[in-house]
Design a protein around this motif. Structure first.
Motif, PDB file in Angstrom:
ATOM      1  N   LYS A 104       0.834  -1.200   0.000  1.00  0.00           N
ATOM      2  CA  LYS A 104       0.000   0.000   0.000  1.00  0.00           C
ATOM      3  C   LYS A 104       0.871   1.253   0.000  1.00  0.00           C
ATOM      4  O   LYS A 104       0.568   2.238  -0.685  1.00  0.00           O
ATOM      5  N   SER A 105       1.965   1.223   0.758  1.00  0.00           N
ATOM      6  CA  SER A 105       2.885   2.362   0.749  1.00  0.00           C
ATOM      7  C   SER A 105       3.472   2.571  -0.641  1.00  0.00           C
ATOM      8  O   SER A 105       3.647   3.709  -1.098  1.00  0.00           O
ATOM      9  N   LEU A 106       3.772   1.473  -1.332  1.00  0.00           N
ATOM     10  CA  LEU A 106       4.315   1.569  -2.685  1.00  0.00           C
ATOM     11  C   LEU A 106       3.307   2.240  -3.622  1.00  0.00           C
ATOM     12  O   LEU A 106       3.671   3.095  -4.447  1.00  0.00           O
ATOM     13  N   ARG A 107       2.040   1.880  -3.484  1.00  0.00           N
ATOM     14  CA  ARG A 107       1.000   2.512  -4.308  1.00  0.00           C
ATOM     15  C   ARG A 107       0.867   3.998  -3.989  1.00  0.00           C
ATOM     16  O   ARG A 107       0.680   4.825  -4.890  1.00  0.00           O
ATOM     17  N   LEU A 108       0.982   4.349  -2.702  1.00  0.00           N
ATOM     18  CA  LEU A 108       0.896   5.758  -2.319  1.00  0.00           C
ATOM     19  C   LEU A 108       2.059   6.563  -2.896  1.00  0.00           C
ATOM     20  O   LEU A 108       1.885   7.716  -3.310  1.00  0.00           O
ATOM     21  N   ILE A 109       3.243   5.973  -2.928  1.00  0.00           N
ATOM     22  CA  ILE A 109       4.394   6.663  -3.516  1.00  0.00           C
ATOM     23  C   ILE A 109       4.089   7.043  -4.962  1.00  0.00           C
ATOM     24  O   ILE A 109       4.311   8.188  -5.393  1.00  0.00           O
ATOM     25  N   ARG A 110       3.576   6.095  -5.718  1.00  0.00           N
ATOM     26  CA  ARG A 110       3.272   6.359  -7.128  1.00  0.00           C
ATOM     27  C   ARG A 110       2.191   7.420  -7.269  1.00  0.00           C
ATOM     28  O   ARG A 110       2.255   8.286  -8.150  1.00  0.00           O
ATOM     29  N   HIS A 111       1.190   7.369  -6.389  1.00  0.00           N
ATOM     30  CA  HIS A 111       0.102   8.347  -6.401  1.00  0.00           C
ATOM     31  C   HIS A 111       0.642   9.755  -6.143  1.00  0.00           C
ATOM     32  O   HIS A 111       0.286  10.717  -6.845  1.00  0.00           O
ATOM     33  N   PHE A 112       1.509   9.899  -5.154  1.00  0.00           N
ATOM     34  CA  PHE A 112       2.060  11.212  -4.816  1.00  0.00           C
ATOM     35  C   PHE A 112       3.013  11.709  -5.900  1.00  0.00           C
ATOM     36  O   PHE A 112       3.010  12.893  -6.251  1.00  0.00           O
ATOM     37  N   HIS A 113       3.829  10.816  -6.442  1.00  0.00           N
ATOM     38  CA  HIS A 113       4.781  11.231  -7.475  1.00  0.00           C
ATOM     39  C   HIS A 113       4.068  11.706  -8.742  1.00  0.00           C
ATOM     40  O   HIS A 113       4.521  12.655  -9.395  1.00  0.00           O
ATOM     41  N   LYS A 114       2.971  11.076  -9.095  1.00  0.00           N
ATOM     42  CA  LYS A 114       2.224  11.492 -10.290  1.00  0.00           C
ATOM     43  C   LYS A 114       1.715  12.917 -10.155  1.00  0.00           C
ATOM     44  O   LYS A 114       1.495  13.604 -11.154  1.00  0.00           O
ATOM     45  N   ARG A 115       1.546  13.355  -8.919  1.00  0.00           N
ATOM     46  CA  ARG A 115       1.026  14.699  -8.667  1.00  0.00           C
ATOM     47  C   ARG A 115       2.114  15.650  -8.182  1.00  0.00           C
ATOM     48  O   ARG A 115       1.830  16.714  -7.626  1.00  0.00           O
ATOM     49  N   GLY A 116       3.366  15.247  -8.386  1.00  0.00           N
ATOM     50  CA  GLY A 116       4.488  16.131  -8.094  1.00  0.00           C
ATOM     51  C   GLY A 116       4.764  16.363  -6.628  1.00  0.00           C
ATOM     52  O   GLY A 116       5.354  17.387  -6.255  1.00  0.00           O
ATOM     53  N   LYS A 117       4.361  15.439  -5.777  1.00  0.00           N
ATOM     54  CA  LYS A 117       4.562  15.584  -4.339  1.00  0.00           C
ATOM     55  C   LYS A 117       5.791  14.794  -3.885  1.00  0.00           C
ATOM     56  O   LYS A 117       6.142  13.767  -4.462  1.00  0.00           O
ATOM     57  N   GLY A 118       6.426  15.285  -2.824  1.00  0.00           N
ATOM     58  CA  GLY A 118       7.635  14.653  -2.318  1.00  0.00           C
ATOM     59  C   GLY A 118       7.343  13.503  -1.367  1.00  0.00           C
ATOM     60  O   GLY A 118       6.338  13.504  -0.648  1.00  0.00           O
ATOM     61  N   VAL A 119       8.243  12.522  -1.364  1.00  0.00           N
ATOM     62  CA  VAL A 119       8.092  11.328  -0.526  1.00  0.00           C
ATOM     63  C   VAL A 119       9.334  11.153   0.344  1.00  0.00           C
ATOM     64  O   VAL A 119      10.462  11.124  -0.157  1.00  0.00           O
ATOM     65  N   VAL A 120       9.105  11.037   1.649  1.00  0.00           N
ATOM     66  CA  VAL A 120      10.164  10.755   2.619  1.00  0.00           C
ATOM     67  C   VAL A 120       9.943   9.349   3.162  1.00  0.00           C
ATOM     68  O   VAL A 120       8.815   8.971   3.488  1.00  0.00           O
ATOM     69  N   ILE A 121      11.006   8.569   3.242  1.00  0.00           N
ATOM     70  CA  ILE A 121      10.928   7.226   3.829  1.00  0.00           C
ATOM     71  C   ILE A 121      11.912   7.146   4.988  1.00  0.00           C
ATOM     72  O   ILE A 121      13.102   7.419   4.812  1.00  0.00           O
ATOM     73  N   THR A 122      11.412   6.815   6.174  1.00  0.00           N
ATOM     74  CA  THR A 122      12.309   6.519   7.289  1.00  0.00           C
ATOM     75  C   THR A 122      12.675   5.043   7.220  1.00  0.00           C
ATOM     76  O   THR A 122      11.796   4.176   7.228  1.00  0.00           O
ATOM     77  N   CYS A 123      13.971   4.774   7.145  1.00  0.00           N
ATOM     78  CA  CYS A 123      14.465   3.403   6.962  1.00  0.00           C
ATOM     79  C   CYS A 123      14.681   2.757   8.329  1.00  0.00           C
ATOM     80  O   CYS A 123      15.785   2.801   8.889  1.00  0.00           O
ATOM     81  N   HIS A 124      13.624   2.171   8.854  1.00  0.00           N
ATOM     82  CA  HIS A 124      13.684   1.586  10.193  1.00  0.00           C
ATOM     83  C   HIS A 124      14.375   0.229  10.213  1.00  0.00           C
ATOM     84  O   HIS A 124      14.677  -0.290  11.285  1.00  0.00           O
ATOM     85  N   MET A 125      14.586  -0.355   9.050  1.00  0.00           N
ATOM     86  CA  MET A 125      15.210  -1.678   9.028  1.00  0.00           C
ATOM     87  C   MET A 125      16.124  -1.819   7.833  1.00  0.00           C
ATOM     88  O   MET A 125      15.973  -1.134   6.817  1.00  0.00           O
ATOM     89  N   MET A 126      17.095  -2.702   8.006  1.00  0.00           N
ATOM     90  CA  MET A 126      17.956  -3.146   6.925  1.00  0.00           C
ATOM     91  C   MET A 126      17.851  -4.667   6.875  1.00  0.00           C
ATOM     92  O   MET A 126      17.299  -5.295   7.783  1.00  0.00           O
ATOM     93  N   GLU A 127      18.400  -5.243   5.844  1.00  0.00           N
ATOM     94  CA  GLU A 127      18.306  -6.692   5.700  1.00  0.00           C
ATOM     95  C   GLU A 127      18.893  -7.414   6.906  1.00  0.00           C
ATOM     96  O   GLU A 127      18.323  -8.380   7.411  1.00  0.00           O
ATOM     97  N   ASP A 128      20.023  -6.911   7.437  1.00  0.00           N
ATOM     98  CA  ASP A 128      20.681  -7.619   8.532  1.00  0.00           C
ATOM     99  C   ASP A 128      19.957  -7.462   9.863  1.00  0.00           C
ATOM    100  O   ASP A 128      20.220  -8.203  10.808  1.00  0.00           O
ATOM    101  N   SER A 129      19.023  -6.503   9.964  1.00  0.00           N
ATOM    102  CA  SER A 129      18.314  -6.334  11.227  1.00  0.00           C
ATOM    103  C   SER A 129      17.285  -7.434  11.468  1.00  0.00           C
ATOM    104  O   SER A 129      16.758  -7.574  12.572  1.00  0.00           O
ATOM    105  N   LEU A 130      16.988  -8.235  10.435  1.00  0.00           N
ATOM    106  CA  LEU A 130      16.092  -9.374  10.622  1.00  0.00           C
ATOM    107  C   LEU A 130      16.805 -10.540  11.301  1.00  0.00           C
ATOM    108  O   LEU A 130      16.172 -11.374  11.941  1.00  0.00           O
TER     109      LEU A 130
END
Length: 342
Positions: free
Chosen positions: A55-81
């Motif tokens: 759902k977040s991925l779909r929202l990114i595309r929705h916002f980008h189509k309308r020229g809006k900025g997207v910030v992602i907080t990277c709470h995890m990396m592969e090794d944190s699993l």
């Protein structure tokens, strides 16, 4: 400025991502310059994501189509699993590929420690898009109390008034060094060891069966209050003498910030992450015996205890509400006109 803040972390309680998300929302709302909409499909000036689902991925595309900025907080990396969840290796591998694909969709990526900024860059992400903004622990929840209040909290929480109380908080997982926490309790039967938190992801938690048995039938000098409201977490910290976290891997533990805001001396495993975010304002050790030695020294030596308290206060000042708010404001302002490419 309107910010659409999305996270599904609240579906599982008792973990750092949920705490970080909620504290950031409160921080921005108190600043008075941002209107924060939570978990909505509404088009706003900025989309800020804490969750990496479809759902977040779909929202990114929705916002980008309308020229809006997207910030992602990277709470995890592969090794944190690793050491957190018991998952097949192929699941971790493919999730890692998806994770870095997802991060590439953001206009700005925020990591909570400088070590992971370098990791994202090594994965081919644009350095100009990656910023380090640390987590923030709400100072209206986590703060120092005087000795009178501390004694009252101990009575309220049924903790001993005289014996040293050693506290940790967060999920019970192998990665968090839970085995060493238990071992130190066994070496120090005259001290009380309290772990506030539990199994946020149930049987998926690494070490669940073994650790569940310990929690169900703990040694006499151990307490496990379970997953509790953060106001209660704060009370346990304020009632304790030392915060001890033996994690093998972390991003930027919220529990550590919360302990610092409560003025607790901090004892941690000596791992590469901490020097770059704690600047020496903590005690460190490498194994059970050295952890145990430091625990006794900090609790028995007034000079060591006072130094630990002063170190905690320095950390609380570095990661203050004012300092963190300024960083978020500057980042959002960069994206204010709409989508910005760099």
């Amino acid at each position: 400025m309107q910010v659409n803040m999305r996270s599904i972390s609240g579906t599982k309680k008792g973990h750092g991502v949920d705490s970080a998300y909620n504290d950031l929302v409160r921080l921005l709302e108190r600043g008075g310059e941002f209107q924060v909409l939570k978990n909505t499909d509404s088009l706003t000036d900025i989309l800020h994501l804490h969750t990496v689902d479809l759902k977040s991925l779909r929202l990114i595309r929705h916002f980008h189509k309308r020229g809006k900025g997207v910030v992602i907080t990277c709470h995890m990396m592969e090794d944190s699993l690793d050491g957190s969840l018991s998952l097949p290796k192929f699941v971790v591998k493919y999730f890692g590929k998806y994770l870095y694909y997802f991060y590439r969709q953001g206009d700005r990526l925020v990591v909570v420690n400088p070590y992971y900024r370098e990791e994202l860059i090594s994965k081919g992400l644009d350095p100009a898009k990656v910023s380090f903004i640390p987590n923030y622990a709400d100072e209206r929840l986590f703060f120092e109390v005087n000795e009178e209040k501390k004694a009252a909290l101990r009575r309220e929480l049924d903790l001993p008034l005289k014996a040293p109380v050693i506290v940790s908080s967060g999920q019970i997982q192998r990665r968090k060094g839970f085995d060493d926490f238990v071992a130190c309790a066994q070496l120090n039967p005259d001290y009380l060891f309290v772990w506030v938190g539990g199994f946020s992801f149930g049987r998926l938690s690494d070490g669940y069966d073994t650790y569940r048995a310990i929690v169900a039938d703990p040694p006499q000098n151990m307490r496990f209050p379970g997953i509790v409201d953060r106001e209660v977490v704060a009370e346990y910290l304020q009632a304790s003498d030392l915060f001890f976290l033996a994690s093998f891997q972390e991003l930027f533990p919220m529990s550590l910030l919360e302990a610092a805001k409560c003025g607790l001396p901090i004892l941690l495993r000596d791992i590469p992450l901490y020097p770059g975010i704690l600047f020496g304002h903590y005690y460190r050790a490498t194994d059970v015996q050295s952890f145990s030695d430091w625990i006794r020294r900090i609790c028995q030596d007034e000079a060591a205890r006072r130094k630990g308290i002063e170190d905690a206060r320095r950390l609380a000042s570095i990661y203050s509400e004012t300092a963190i708010y300024k960083q978020w404001k500057a980042l959002y302002e960069e994206l204010r006109p709409g989508r910005t490419t760099v």
